[in-house]
Design an enzyme around this catalytic site. Structure first.
Site, PDB file in Angstrom:
ATOM      1  N   LYS A 192       0.855  -1.188   0.000  1.00 19.73           N
ATOM      2  CA  LYS A 192       0.000   0.000   0.000  1.00 19.73           C
ATOM      3  C   LYS A 192       0.887   1.232   0.000  1.00 19.73           C
ATOM      4  CE  LYS A 192      -3.736   2.218   2.606  1.00 19.73           C
ATOM      5  NZ  LYS A 192      -4.552   2.149   3.835  1.00 19.73           N
ATOM      6  N   LYS A 245      -2.413  -1.486  -3.581  1.00 20.71           N
ATOM      7  CA  LYS A 245      -3.247  -0.283  -3.515  1.00 20.71           C
ATOM      8  C   LYS A 245      -2.368   0.952  -3.630  1.00 20.71           C
ATOM      9  CE  LYS A 245      -6.617   2.093  -0.602  1.00 20.71           C
ATOM     10  NZ  LYS A 245      -7.281   2.218   0.679  1.00 20.71           N
TER      11      LYS A 245
HETATM   12 ZN   LIG Z   1      -5.743   3.378   8.309  1.00 21.56          ZN
END
Ligand SMILES: [Zn+2]
Length: 322
Positions: A192, A245
């Site tokens: 992420k 992501k």
């Molecule tokens: Zn968070």
């Protein structure tokens, strides 16, 4: 001799036969923002078509999701009270736990996944406990364990930790195994990035940090090898599904994971990616539907097995027309 690759593009019939990747409704997870309270149905200005709902107003939305045959939803909770640890996250009667029980009772066929983090629940908006102006990793893990067990008791089908804490998957796996939930899977937000594409989400989930940013725990967008390291650790710690992501600017990372891990790969088509297409389409500058389908297809081609997307309902409708 000319190599005539155009032979296999001549008609729709042959194009269908040689088509390598297809987007189907089975690939999709639809995110839902559930706010504590009553009579709430608030459109998120920067995400046209996406709303925050209180539980008493959410049935129409869930009916539609089920009718369109979208297999799964990813829940984000927005509590009325926040504190510095995010203690509402492990309240067995918190908004997330209520939402899980409500959906599993009324829509038993729908697969329910919970986002597991603290940023919507902390007064400072960071993803854990703050010490010396930074998130303290190991103290946060202790609370993470409490949170997942509470979600599990509420009846969730899968948990998706998004906080990028070191050791989070091992902590969660142990917590679930030790409390009678060895069969509950974990979808890790493994890779992420600290991304500007999350902007509209922070309006949606009310989770912007009040100081600093998330660069001490989310990844630097410059790094690719580090993504492999993150995914390797989560794979070893027992993540069942590995997620990247955002999606669209990180297709290379999706492909890296697909090539290197024997696990399903998910990607999160984030709020900023959604907002860009919506805004340009609204201005008439692009064909919104075609750009939507093409960008999601690019995620499949990159190697994603699962796509979390605010477009899920629209995609399902387009696929039904075909
Ligand atoms: Zn968070």
């Amino acid at each position: 001799m000319i190599n005539r690759t155009r032979r296999l593009r001549k008609t729709e019939g042959i194009r269908r036969l040689v088509r390598e990747n297809k987007l189907t409704v089975d690939d999709l997870i639809y995110p839902l923002f559930i706010e504590e309270g009553e009579n709430i149905e608030t459109e998120i200005v920067s995400m046209p078509g996406i709303k925050r709902f209180s539980l008493d107003k959410i049935s129409k939305e869930l009916d539609e999701v089920v009718e369109l045959d979208i297999p799964a939803v990813l829940l984000f909770g927005i509590p009325t009270s926040k504190d510095d640890t995010g203690s509402e996250t492990w309240n067995d009667n918190g908004i997330m736990q209520q939402a899980v029980r409500f959906i599993k009772k009324n829509y038993p066929s729908l697969y329910v996944i919970t986002d597991v983090c603290f940023c919507e629940y902390t007064s400072h908006g960071h993803c854990g406990i703050i010490h010396d102006n930074d998130v303290e990793n190991d103290a946060t893990l202790v609370n993470l364990a409490k949170q997942v067990v509470s979600h599990a008791k509420a009846g969730v089908d899968m948990v998706a930790p998004s906080g990028m804490m070191d050791g989070m998957i091992q902590t969660i796996r142990e917590a679930l195994d030790n409390t009678g939930f060895p069969n509950l899977p974990i979808m890790s937000y493994a890779v992420k990035y600290s991304s500007a594409f999350y902007g509209p989400f922070r309006d949606a989930a009310d989770s912007a940090p009040t100081f600093g940013d998330r660069r001490t725990y989310q990844m630097d967008p410059s790094n690719r090898d580090e993504g492999m390291r993150e995914a390797t650790f989560d794979d070893q710690e027992g993540a069942d599904i590995l997620m990247v992501k955002p999606a669209l600017s990180y297709l290379d990372i999706i492909r890296d994971l697909k090539n290197n891990f024997d696990r399903p790969i998910a990607c999160y088509n984030v709020s900023g990616e959604y907002a860009m297409i919506k805004a340009a389409a609204e201005k008439g500058w692009i064909d919104g539907e075609r750009v939507m389908m093409e960008s999601l297809l690019s995620m499949k081609r990159a190697g994603a097995d699962i796509i979390i997307t605010y477009f899920a309902k629209e995609v399902a409708k387009v696929l039904l027309k075909k």
